[in-house]
Design a protein around this motif. Structure first.
Motif, PDB file in Angstrom:
ATOM      1  N   GLY A  36       3.339  17.522  -7.902  1.00  0.00           N
ATOM      2  CA  GLY A  36       2.379  16.355  -7.849  1.00  0.00           C
ATOM      3  C   GLY A  36       2.575  15.673  -6.422  1.00  0.00           C
ATOM      4  O   GLY A  36       3.471  15.887  -5.526  1.00  0.00           O
ATOM      5  N   SER A  37       1.810  14.561  -6.410  1.00  0.00           N
ATOM      6  CA  SER A  37       1.835  13.590  -5.195  1.00  0.00           C
ATOM      7  C   SER A  37       2.155  12.357  -5.709  1.00  0.00           C
ATOM      8  O   SER A  37       1.987  11.678  -6.619  1.00  0.00           O
ATOM      9  CB  SER A  37       0.475  13.727  -4.634  1.00  0.00           C
ATOM     10  N   GLU A  38       2.553  11.190  -4.474  1.00  0.00           N
ATOM     11  CA  GLU A  38       2.566  10.085  -4.583  1.00  0.00           C
ATOM     12  C   GLU A  38       1.732   9.337  -3.376  1.00  0.00           C
ATOM     13  O   GLU A  38       1.691  10.118  -2.261  1.00  0.00           O
ATOM     14  CB  GLU A  38       4.092   9.498  -4.233  1.00  0.00           C
ATOM     15  N   CYS A  39       1.207   7.991  -3.835  1.00  0.00           N
ATOM     16  CA  CYS A  39       0.502   7.550  -2.863  1.00  0.00           C
ATOM     17  C   CYS A  39       1.239   6.701  -1.633  1.00  0.00           C
ATOM     18  O   CYS A  39       2.274   6.121  -1.858  1.00  0.00           O
ATOM     19  CB  CYS A  39      -0.486   6.354  -3.491  1.00  0.00           C
ATOM     20  N   ASN A  40       0.786   6.793  -0.460  1.00  0.00           N
ATOM     21  CA  ASN A  40       1.080   6.375   0.664  1.00  0.00           C
ATOM     22  C   ASN A  40       0.686   4.793   0.805  1.00  0.00           C
ATOM     23  O   ASN A  40      -0.158   4.477   1.626  1.00  0.00           O
ATOM     24  CB  ASN A  40       1.151   7.141   2.008  1.00  0.00           C
ATOM     25  N   THR A  41       1.445   3.909   0.145  1.00  0.00           N
ATOM     26  CA  THR A  41       0.908   2.662  -0.013  1.00  0.00           C
ATOM     27  C   THR A  41       1.891   1.803   0.161  1.00  0.00           C
ATOM     28  O   THR A  41       1.794   0.301   0.147  1.00  0.00           O
ATOM     29  CB  THR A  41       0.050   2.098  -1.126  1.00  0.00           C
ATOM     30  N   GLU A  42       3.062   1.935   0.533  1.00  0.00           N
ATOM     31  CA  GLU A  42       4.363   1.042   0.569  1.00  0.00           C
ATOM     32  C   GLU A  42       3.885   0.006   1.495  1.00  0.00           C
ATOM     33  O   GLU A  42       4.492  -1.202   1.639  1.00  0.00           O
ATOM     34  CB  GLU A  42       5.592   1.789   0.835  1.00  0.00           C
ATOM     35  N   TRP A  43       3.263   0.103   2.738  1.00  0.00           N
ATOM     36  CA  TRP A  43       3.205  -0.269   4.002  1.00  0.00           C
ATOM     37  C   TRP A  43       1.997  -1.622   3.433  1.00  0.00           C
ATOM     38  O   TRP A  43       2.041  -2.462   4.176  1.00  0.00           O
ATOM     39  CB  TRP A  43       2.534   0.523   5.039  1.00  0.00           C
ATOM     40  N   LEU A  44       1.464  -1.332   2.444  1.00  0.00           N
ATOM     41  CA  LEU A  44       0.442  -2.478   1.800  1.00  0.00           C
ATOM     42  C   LEU A  44       1.320  -3.462   0.805  1.00  0.00           C
ATOM     43  O   LEU A  44       0.643  -4.186   0.233  1.00  0.00           O
ATOM     44  CB  LEU A  44      -0.765  -2.006   1.401  1.00  0.00           C
ATOM     45  N   ASP A  45       2.559  -3.331   0.609  1.00  0.00           N
ATOM     46  CA  ASP A  45       3.181  -3.964  -0.577  1.00  0.00           C
ATOM     47  C   ASP A  45       3.228  -5.519  -0.335  1.00  0.00           C
ATOM     48  O   ASP A  45       3.099  -6.040  -1.466  1.00  0.00           O
ATOM     49  CB  ASP A  45       4.542  -3.554  -0.723  1.00  0.00           C
ATOM     50  N   ALA A  46       3.050  -6.041   0.860  1.00  0.00           N
ATOM     51  CA  ALA A  46       3.117  -7.361   1.233  1.00  0.00           C
ATOM     52  C   ALA A  46       1.779  -8.077   1.141  1.00  0.00           C
ATOM     53  O   ALA A  46       1.517  -9.281   1.229  1.00  0.00           O
ATOM     54  CB  ALA A  46       3.660  -7.806   2.329  1.00  0.00           C
ATOM     55  N   THR A  47       0.617  -7.166   0.813  1.00  0.00           N
ATOM     56  CA  THR A  47      -0.719  -7.662   0.730  1.00  0.00           C
ATOM     57  C   THR A  47      -0.786  -8.087  -0.860  1.00  0.00           C
ATOM     58  O   THR A  47      -0.256  -7.643  -1.679  1.00  0.00           O
ATOM     59  CB  THR A  47      -1.882  -6.665   1.048  1.00  0.00           C
ATOM     60  N   ASP A  48      -2.348  -8.647  -1.210  1.00  0.00           N
ATOM     61  CA  ASP A  48      -2.647  -8.817  -2.499  1.00  0.00           C
ATOM     62  C   ASP A  48      -3.586  -7.835  -3.011  1.00  0.00           C
ATOM     63  O   ASP A  48      -4.397  -8.009  -4.030  1.00  0.00           O
ATOM     64  CB  ASP A  48      -3.223 -10.223  -2.308  1.00  0.00           C
ATOM     65  N   LEU A  49      -3.734  -6.464  -2.425  1.00  0.00           N
ATOM     66  CA  LEU A  49      -4.665  -5.591  -2.784  1.00  0.00           C
ATOM     67  C   LEU A  49      -3.947  -4.950  -4.142  1.00  0.00           C
ATOM     68  O   LEU A  49      -3.020  -4.984  -4.493  1.00  0.00           O
ATOM     69  CB  LEU A  49      -4.642  -4.349  -1.719  1.00  0.00           C
ATOM     70  N   ASP A  50      -4.907  -4.539  -4.934  1.00  0.00           N
ATOM     71  CA  ASP A  50      -4.595  -3.816  -6.194  1.00  0.00           C
ATOM     72  C   ASP A  50      -3.912  -2.306  -5.997  1.00  0.00           C
ATOM     73  O   ASP A  50      -4.778  -1.620  -5.460  1.00  0.00           O
ATOM     74  CB  ASP A  50      -5.833  -3.564  -7.073  1.00  0.00           C
ATOM     75  N   LEU A  51      -2.598  -2.197  -5.904  1.00  0.00           N
ATOM     76  CA  LEU A  51      -1.970  -1.039  -5.543  1.00  0.00           C
ATOM     77  C   LEU A  51      -1.589  -0.011  -6.805  1.00  0.00           C
ATOM     78  O   LEU A  51      -0.734   0.461  -6.720  1.00  0.00           O
ATOM     79  CB  LEU A  51      -1.030  -1.226  -4.837  1.00  0.00           C
ATOM     80  N   SER A  52      -2.083  -0.553  -8.088  1.00  0.00           N
ATOM     81  CA  SER A  52      -1.522   0.087  -9.387  1.00  0.00           C
ATOM     82  C   SER A  52      -1.672   1.566  -9.311  1.00  0.00           C
ATOM     83  O   SER A  52      -0.794   2.112 -10.064  1.00  0.00           O
ATOM     84  CB  SER A  52      -2.429  -0.625 -10.674  1.00  0.00           C
ATOM     85  N   ASP A  53      -2.569   2.145  -8.702  1.00  0.00           N
ATOM     86  CA  ASP A  53      -2.695   3.685  -8.555  1.00  0.00           C
ATOM     87  C   ASP A  53      -3.474   3.855  -7.379  1.00  0.00           C
ATOM     88  O   ASP A  53      -4.708   3.815  -7.270  1.00  0.00           O
ATOM     89  CB  ASP A  53      -3.370   4.227  -9.815  1.00  0.00           C
ATOM     90  N   GLY A  54      -2.958   4.101  -6.180  1.00  0.00           N
ATOM     91  CA  GLY A  54      -3.509   4.161  -4.922  1.00  0.00           C
ATOM     92  C   GLY A  54      -3.999   2.641  -4.519  1.00  0.00           C
ATOM     93  O   GLY A  54      -3.454   1.821  -4.941  1.00  0.00           O
TER      94      GLY A  54
END
Length: 408
Positions: free
Chosen positions: A237-255
């Motif tokens: 399987g795969s994992e989403c490359n979203t760690e660079w967005l961790d400090a934002t307020d975007l919804d990163l619950s799945d991608g």
């Protein structure tokens, strides 16, 4: 809206490329910068586990052709983005440099999930060009290849390795290969065809230990069985490359959550006009099926989402009054995927996994060419064909006919 800075697209694969092209088609003539982690110009990923892996793995074999419309796009390759500040409108690359943007497109995609064991030689995954090149060097006749995972990538790599003269074993927790995507009946038929070519399966099993201190030597399974090997392919399987967005307020619950215009959505439900999401990392609603946002990891989604995001963003940047009209246009991309495994050509449309247990043979039979339909609430939501292509088009049209409210 700040006018300074370019449109920055973070991610230099298919989704990022198609977004840049769509921006130019939308008459946006301003600066565009694409920042990518890999050193390679955009290339096509699906062939990496199929034909390209069985022949020669090179960038030339999979590279997308350059188009005149994007000749003035700036490409910053080999420059991973490590953070983003949405209020300051900047992204920061791993060299510490900040890059201001007028609008941001998130196209960072996925990475392969890995087994939780120490790094040793002989371990591989297949997500990038460099991954495929490293694996291809080890697929020599007589090599014992152990594939963990029986999804599409795992089965494709197994078939390719077997054709190259390797001994191949597949280990997976499911009762059949591809059972989550295609169901038990079709999964069992694909297993039969793999076994006819000499692939062995260890199904219903998980990995408890890895053998080898410095080089891969095999696996111990949860039932104590030992599967010896020289090469390990991890296809779990795969994992989403979203760690660079961790400090934002975007919804990163799945991608990254997006609306139907592919505008990124914050945790408070607000869609941002200046931040967009495309490709495998985008979780968006598709009214072909319902209003539930989902990530879809099929080969056409980066292209379709890139075209949609580029059109909407181009209208927003133009300030010509077209924005509301463009946003209001329906976005109902038809998921599609294909797979080659030995002599078997697999073609699919829709989302078969949404079925409610109602799976029907539409034409043919499993031992030969066959079309299988997947239904939810008596509506066709997916179709898969073995050895069929043009014959699937009427079923594709049937799936599309239920768009915008046909299902609840």
């Amino acid at each position: 809206m700040a006018d300074a800075g370019p449109v920055i697209i973070v991610g230099a694969s298919m989704g990022g490329l198609r977004t840049a092209e769509a921006l130019r088609r939308a008459s946006y003539a301003g600066p565009v910068t694409v920042i990518g982690e890999e050193p390679h110009a955009p290339y096509n990923r699906p062939p990496l586990s199929k034909d390209v892996l069985s022949t020669g793995v090179s960038h030339e074999a999979v590279a997308f052709p350059a188009r005149a419309a994007t000749a003035d796009v700036e490409w910053m390759l080999g420059a991973p983005v490590v953070s983003a500040d949405l209020e300051a409108r900047t992204v920061t690359t791993n060299d510490g440099r900040e890059h201001p943007w007028r609008a941001l497109v998130i196209a960072t995609g996925l990475r392969s999930r890995r087994l939780d064991f120490p790094a040793i030689t002989g371990r591989h995954c297949v997500r990038t060009l460099d991954d495929a090149m490293a694996l291809r060097d080890e697929l020599v006749p007589g090599a014992r290849v152990v594939v963990v995972g029986a999804g599409f990538i795992g089965c494709e790599v197994a078939a390719t390795a077997r054709k190259l003269g390797c001994e191949v074993a597949i280990v997976a927790p499911g009762a059949e290969p591809l059972i989550r995507s295609l169901g038990a009946q079709l999964g069992a038929e694909l297993r039969r065809r793999h076994e006819a070519h000499g692939v062995t399966f260890h199904l219903g099993r998980t990995v408890s230990a890895m053998l080898g201190e410095f080089e891969f030597g095999g696996l111990q399974l949860d039932n104590g069985e030992i599967v010896m090997g020289d090469v390990l392919v991890e296809a779990i399987g795969s994992e989403c490359n979203t760690e660079w967005l961790d400090a934002t307020d975007l919804d990163l619950s799945d991608g990254v959550l997006a609306d139907s215009a592919l505008r990124a959505v914050s945790t408070d439900g607000t869609a941002r006009h200046d931040v967009f999401v495309v490709g495998d990392v985008a979780r968006f609603p598709n009214l072909l099926f319902d209003e539930v946002p989902r990530r879809v990891e099929h080969w056409n989604i980066p292209t379709d989402t890139g075209k949609r995001a580029g059109a909407v963003l181009g209208a927003w940047l133009a300030r010509d009054g077209s924005f509301d009209e463009v946003v209001a246009r329906g976005f109902t991309p038809m998921p599609a995927f294909w797979s080659n495994q030995f002599e078997v050509s697999v073609q699919a449309y829709g989302l078969p996994a949404l079925n409610d247990g109602d799976i029907r043979t539409l034409q043919g039979d499993l031992s030969g060419a066959v079309a299988i339909g997947y239904y939810r609430a008596d509506h066709l939501v997916g179709v898969v064909g073995l050895g069929l292509k043009a014959e699937l088009l009427p079923y594709r049209q049937e799936i599309a006919a239920h768009a915008a409210g046909g299902l609840t």
